[in-house]
Design a protein around this motif. Structure first.
Motif, PDB file in Angstrom:
ATOM      1  N   LEU A   1      24.026  46.667  62.548  1.00 40.19           N
ATOM      2  CA  LEU A   1      23.919  47.206  63.833  1.00 40.19           C
ATOM      3  C   LEU A   1      23.140  46.479  64.586  1.00 40.19           C
ATOM      4  O   LEU A   1      23.472  46.352  65.998  1.00 40.19           O
ATOM      5  CB  LEU A   1      23.654  48.678  63.552  1.00 40.19           C
TER       6      LEU A   1
ATOM      7  N   LYS B   1      25.973  48.897  52.224  1.00 42.69           N
ATOM      8  CA  LYS B   1      26.528  49.738  51.102  1.00 42.69           C
ATOM      9  C   LYS B   1      27.154  48.912  49.934  1.00 42.69           C
ATOM     10  O   LYS B   1      28.089  49.174  49.431  1.00 42.69           O
ATOM     11  CB  LYS B   1      27.639  50.555  51.837  1.00 42.69           C
TER      12      LYS B   1
ATOM     13  N   HIS C   1      28.494  52.513  67.498  1.00 44.33           N
ATOM     14  CA  HIS C   1      28.912  51.744  68.397  1.00 44.33           C
ATOM     15  C   HIS C   1      29.150  52.483  69.772  1.00 44.33           C
ATOM     16  O   HIS C   1      28.642  51.431  71.021  1.00 44.33           O
ATOM     17  CB  HIS C   1      30.517  51.257  68.226  1.00 44.33           C
TER      18      HIS C   1
ATOM     19  N   ALA D   1      32.516  46.422  58.201  1.00 49.05           N
ATOM     20  CA  ALA D   1      31.565  46.793  57.439  1.00 49.05           C
ATOM     21  C   ALA D   1      31.781  46.971  56.003  1.00 49.05           C
ATOM     22  O   ALA D   1      31.059  47.266  55.142  1.00 49.05           O
ATOM     23  CB  ALA D   1      30.866  48.118  58.253  1.00 49.05           C
TER      24      ALA D   1
ATOM     25  N   PHE E   1      34.387  57.248  54.556  1.00 48.88           N
ATOM     26  CA  PHE E   1      34.661  58.712  55.126  1.00 48.88           C
ATOM     27  C   PHE E   1      36.201  59.036  54.876  1.00 48.88           C
ATOM     28  O   PHE E   1      37.127  58.197  54.622  1.00 48.88           O
ATOM     29  CB  PHE E   1      34.475  58.242  56.574  1.00 48.88           C
TER      30      PHE E   1
HETATM   31  C1  LIG Z   1      31.350  50.782  60.835  1.00 50.17           C
HETATM   32  C2  LIG Z   1      29.675  50.602  60.612  1.00 50.17           C
HETATM   33  N1  LIG Z   1      29.050  49.660  61.072  1.00 50.17           N
HETATM   34  C3  LIG Z   1      27.801  49.362  60.765  1.00 50.17           C
HETATM   35  C4  LIG Z   1      27.073  50.226  59.956  1.00 50.17           C
HETATM   36  C5  LIG Z   1      25.533  49.978  59.900  1.00 50.17           C
HETATM   37  O1  LIG Z   1      25.323  48.814  59.270  1.00 50.17           O
HETATM   38  P1  LIG Z   1      23.949  48.128  58.811  1.00 50.17           P
HETATM   39  O2  LIG Z   1      23.278  49.072  57.821  1.00 50.17           O
HETATM   40  O3  LIG Z   1      24.439  46.860  58.431  1.00 50.17           O
HETATM   41  O4  LIG Z   1      23.366  48.372  60.176  1.00 50.17           O
HETATM   42  C6  LIG Z   1      27.731  51.484  59.367  1.00 50.17           C
HETATM   43  C7  LIG Z   1      27.154  52.542  58.811  1.00 50.17           C
HETATM   44  O5  LIG Z   1      27.504  53.522  58.694  1.00 50.17           O
HETATM   45  C8  LIG Z   1      29.113  51.505  59.523  1.00 50.17           C
HETATM   46  O6  LIG Z   1      29.876  52.788  59.338  1.00 50.17           O
END
Ligand SMILES: Cc1ncc(COP(=O)(O)O)c(C=O)c1O
Length: 425
Positions: free
Chosen positions: A103, A257, A143, A220, A349
């Protein structure tokens, strides 16, 4: 089982009072359960426990001779880029392995685009305001929060079961202020769907009016399968190159994850021009990433087979939680025609679409019974779900028994809210 619309007023009133009774019993249990967080549970984090002992204090030299304890190597260690090349669908030279959060990489890409512009564009996006990003819905609230925070206009695009409605994307992208689209292409957050080949090819071939249109491809859940099935997601980098738009996609993922959430590795892959552009900005921001964590991951996960085996262990822990949600929803809601929900083959989810106009009420009822749900609307830009319909259920974090109890309670609240809406309307 009759649907609500065929019940007589008396039968509806009787059902309502029966469900209200069950709901009061539920409330009296004084539950305190949380289904809001798409986080790994601690037994999942335990799977990576051994990784914390790596690389050890005597073996911190990377394959290219880099001392991982020192500054430098902005693009990430070659062996880390090689490890994740199959996940990202890019050669190691087109990959950047950064720090702990994808993110944060998305944030930085947007900031650099706003302040500096991107390859192929006409300068900083911030000087071309208003600019717009297309947002498939339901989608990932963070986002949307990034866009909102930077004053980027958002246009919701409905998801179809095979990714975003491409006719809508094509229509909107004819406007030069539209600079990009968010995509979670596999096991999407939160619908769980994976983009079809046709969706990916149309995105690659899209006639975008903005010459610097970007596909923000947040993969992700690239390796997060819940079954034996393996979706065949078309490689966006290759598809865009073939379509003559090599600089269009930027692919993101992380091991949040896979290994440790917030202490994993985040990465991006893109064309050579985009990687050069990104590194030019990132090099001012930092002298280099945490390469000890990169070595730790390489030595723990080893290769693609190692990643797959590790993800199988996650699946064994979270698969039963998803099955418990499905069972609870089916037991209470099947046949009533008041809700639809996803049966995801991967990701984190379940999407629950309740009767139009009742999602906020379901969240309220569940909350008053001690079950925290993600606020209604969170799956849409600006927190506004025009149909007040879509809920995001996150079953991974609570223990299995708690997931079952919470899912049964959510199903009861869903039916009760639908019955009360019908009785009132
Ligand atoms: C679609 C998506 N992108 C990014 C992330 C966050 O990722 P990161 O931990 O690499 O910042 C998540 C976490 O829930 C997610 O669902």
């Amino acid at each position: 089982m009759p649907s609500l619309s065929t019940l007589s007023p008396d039968a509806l009133a009787e059902l309502r009072s029966k469900l209200r009774g069950e709901y009061e019993t539920l409330k009296a249990q004084g539950l305190k359960l949380d289904m809001t967080r798409g986080k790994p549970a601690s037994d999942q984090l335990d799977l990576a426990a051994e990784m914390l002992a790596l690389p050890g204090n005597r073996d911190t030299t990377a394959e290219d001779g880099t001392d991982a304890r020192n500054y430098g190597n902005l693009q990430g260690l070659p062996e880390a880029r090689a490890l994740f090349a199959p996940v990202l669908g890019a050669p190691p030279e087109q990959i950047v392995i950064a720090n702990n959060s994808s993110l944060a990489l998305m944030h930085d890409v947007l900031v650099y685009a706003l302040l500096k512009g991107v390859p192929g564009g006409d300068g900083p996006w911030s000087k071309q305001e208003p600019i717009t990003i297309l947002c498939p819905v339901p989608g990932y609230d963070r986002h949307f929060a990034l866009c909102e925070g930077f004053g980027i206009r958002m246009i919701p695009i409905p998801m179809t079961g095979e990714g975003p409605d491409m006719a809508a994307v094509e229509r909107e992208a004819a406007d030069p202020s539209v600079k990009g689209i968010w995509c979670v292409p596999q096991y999407s957050n939160p619908s769980g769907e994976t983009y079809s080949d046709e969706t990916v090819r149309r995105l690659a071939a899209l006639k975008a009016a903005a010459p610097d249109f970007r596909i923000l491809w947040d993969n992700a859940y690239a390796v997060h399968h819940l079954t034996e099935a393996r979706p065949s997601l078309v490689d966006i980098l290759e598809a865009c190159t073939q379509a003559g738009h090599p600089d269009r996609p930027i692919v993101f993922t992380s091991t949040s994850k896979v290994t440790l959430a917030g202490a994993g590795l985040a990465m991006l892959a893109a064309s050579s021009a985009n990687v050069k552009w990104y590194l030019a900005q990132a090099g001012r921001r930092s002298i280099g990433p945490d390469k000890l964590n990169q070595l730790r991951h390489v030595r723990f996960l080893r290769d693609a087979a190692g990643i797959a085996a590790h993800m199988d262990r996650h699946r064994a822990l979270i698969g039963p939680k998803f099955a418990a949600v499905e069972e609870a929803f089916a037991a209470r809601l099947d046949g009533w025609d008041v809700a639809r929900w996803s049966r995801p083959l991967g990701g984190y989810f379940v999407t629950l679409d309740v009767t139009d106009g009742t999602a906020s009420q379901v969240v309220r009822l569940a909350g008053e019974a001690g079950i925290a749900l993600t606020p209604a609307g969170a799956t849409h830009p600006y927190g506004r779900d025009p149909h007040d319909r879509t809920l995001r259920i996150a079953p991974t974090f609570p223990k299995l028994d708690a997931v079952r109890t919470a899912a049964e309670a959510v199903a009861l609240c869903t039916l009760l809210a639908a019955v009360e809406a019908r009785a009132a309307g």
